[in-house]
Scaffold this active site. Structure first.
Site, PDB file in Angstrom:
ATOM      1  N   CYS A 134       0.804  -1.194  -0.142  1.00 28.42           N
ATOM      2  CA  CYS A 134       0.034   0.048   0.028  1.00 28.42           C
ATOM      3  C   CYS A 134       0.748   1.107   0.012  1.00 28.42           C
ATOM      4  O   CYS A 134       1.360   1.775   1.043  1.00 28.42           O
ATOM      5  CB  CYS A 134      -0.867   0.098   1.366  1.00 28.42           C
ATOM      6  SG  CYS A 134      -2.156   1.439   1.297  1.00 28.42           S
ATOM      7  N   CYS A 137      -0.573   3.926   1.981  1.00 30.25           N
ATOM      8  CA  CYS A 137      -0.253   3.789   3.609  1.00 30.25           C
ATOM      9  C   CYS A 137       1.204   4.103   3.943  1.00 30.25           C
ATOM     10  O   CYS A 137       1.410   4.629   5.094  1.00 30.25           O
ATOM     11  CB  CYS A 137      -0.733   2.281   4.223  1.00 30.25           C
ATOM     12  SG  CYS A 137      -2.142   1.767   3.470  1.00 30.25           S
ATOM     13  N   ASP A 138       2.108   3.699   3.092  1.00 31.06           N
ATOM     14  CA  ASP A 138       3.646   3.631   3.687  1.00 31.06           C
ATOM     15  C   ASP A 138       4.293   4.478   2.971  1.00 31.06           C
ATOM     16  O   ASP A 138       5.676   4.595   3.137  1.00 31.06           O
ATOM     17  CB  ASP A 138       4.142   1.877   3.591  1.00 31.06           C
ATOM     18  CG  ASP A 138       3.231   1.194   4.435  1.00 31.06           C
ATOM     19  OD1 ASP A 138       2.736   1.615   5.416  1.00 31.06           O
ATOM     20  OD2 ASP A 138       3.116   0.018   4.113  1.00 31.06           O
TER      21      ASP A 138
END
Length: 318
Positions: A134, A137-138
């Site tokens: 992701c 997300c990261d």
């Protein structure tokens, strides 16, 4: 055969939030935790984009706190996974681990979607330590670092473009010379000076120093030459598979398998069955959107049961 007013299949932000809301409504939900209690966030180290945590929070800690909050209001949890479901029966029937059968008035599906993985050495061991599925997300963790995106579809192009906001260099690695991505997505990626290309290669191994990712070993499909591409992170972008196989086609899904819901609700094609989180969301797949959809599912269930109060399904034998 035990009867429950509400059963929730799956945990993660969607399942736990649905449990919190339905428990507070005195529906006494039973949550079947699945094979990975807490969902994908239990594989994540630090979560920095969940509202309310100024300094971030560890994924497993966030999930454990959600579970405790649901238990505080009366939700109960059972380890195991649903192996058979009959949503046409009234009350509906759910078999857990092929041995225990329940009847339920309302069913919330929060079984999520699993990221497809490469299945190569080092991949599983380094999840959360340089391997991610992701970018949204990261990506922040890879500011001014070199990263690799493995994949050739629209998602891979989109994630590669997104990562250029943070990374110093993004390399797209794909097993074929041709990409599956749409022309507009390819053109956008190729126009970005930060994006490099390594095509027609097979990913062979995630390389690390034991603590963090240091690169990806690939094999040229034409020359059979093996080389290691240096990188601080490897993002796998080869698609997701919604966890809906156990439903055996009883609910309407899209071509990939994501559950179709009605309008802005969590209602599915079968009365009394509701869906939330990544099992019905192929677009956002974020912890906060999953939690929001879990809230919606619990509220929809409460309204549904109020309207179904005249049906004494718990006494039915059909």
């Amino acid at each position: 055969m035990e009867h429950r007013k509400v059963m929730i299949l799956g945990t993660g932000p969607a399942g736990y939030t649905a449990a919190i809301y339905s428990a507070r409504a005195n529906l006494e939900p039973l949550v079947i935790e699945g094979e990975e209690p807490g969902g994908q966030l239990t594989l994540t180290t630090e979560v920095e984009n969940f509202p309310g945590f100024v300094d971030g929070v560890m994924g497993p800690e966030l999930m454990e706190n959600m579970k405790k909050q649901a238990e505080r209001f009366g939700a109960t949890f059972r380890r195991g996974r649903a192996t058979a479901v009959d949503v046409k029966a009234r009350p509906m029937r759910v078999t857990v681990d092929k041995e225990t059968e329940y009847t339920v008035d309302a069913l919330i599906l929060a079984t999520g979607a699993s990221a497809k993985m490469l299945g190569i050495p080092g991949e599983h061991d380094m999840i959360g330590r340089g391997v991610s599925t992701c970018a949204t997300c990261d990506g922040f963790f890879f500011r001014n670092k070199k990263v690799i995106i493995v994949g050739g579809g629209d998602s891979a192009m989109e994630e590669a473009t997104f990562l250029t906001k943070f990374a110093s260099e993004v390399t797209i690695v794909h097993r074929r010379e041709e990409l599956r991505a749409s022309k507009v997505m390819q053109d956008r990626a190729r126009a970005n000076e930060k994006i490099k290309w390594v095509l027609n290669v097979t990913s062979e191994e995630i390389v690390s120093d034991g603590n963090k990712v240091t690169g990806l070993t690939v094999v040229d499909n034409a020359t059979k030459e093996r080389k290691t591409l240096p990188a601080d992170g490897v993002f796998i972008a080869i698609g997701h598979q919604p966890n809906t196989a156990f439903l055996a086609g009883q609910l309407e899904t899209d071509d990939v398998g994501y559950i179709v819901t009605k309008g802005a609700t969590s209602e599915t094609s079968v009365e009394g069955v509701f869906a939330c989180g990544d099992v019905m969301d192929s677009r956002y797949r974020q912890a906060i959107t999953a939690a929001g959809s879990g809230c919606k599912a619990a509220i929809d269930v409460e309204k549904y049961l109020e309207g179904s109060a005249t049906h004494d399904w718990s006494m039915s034998t059909t």
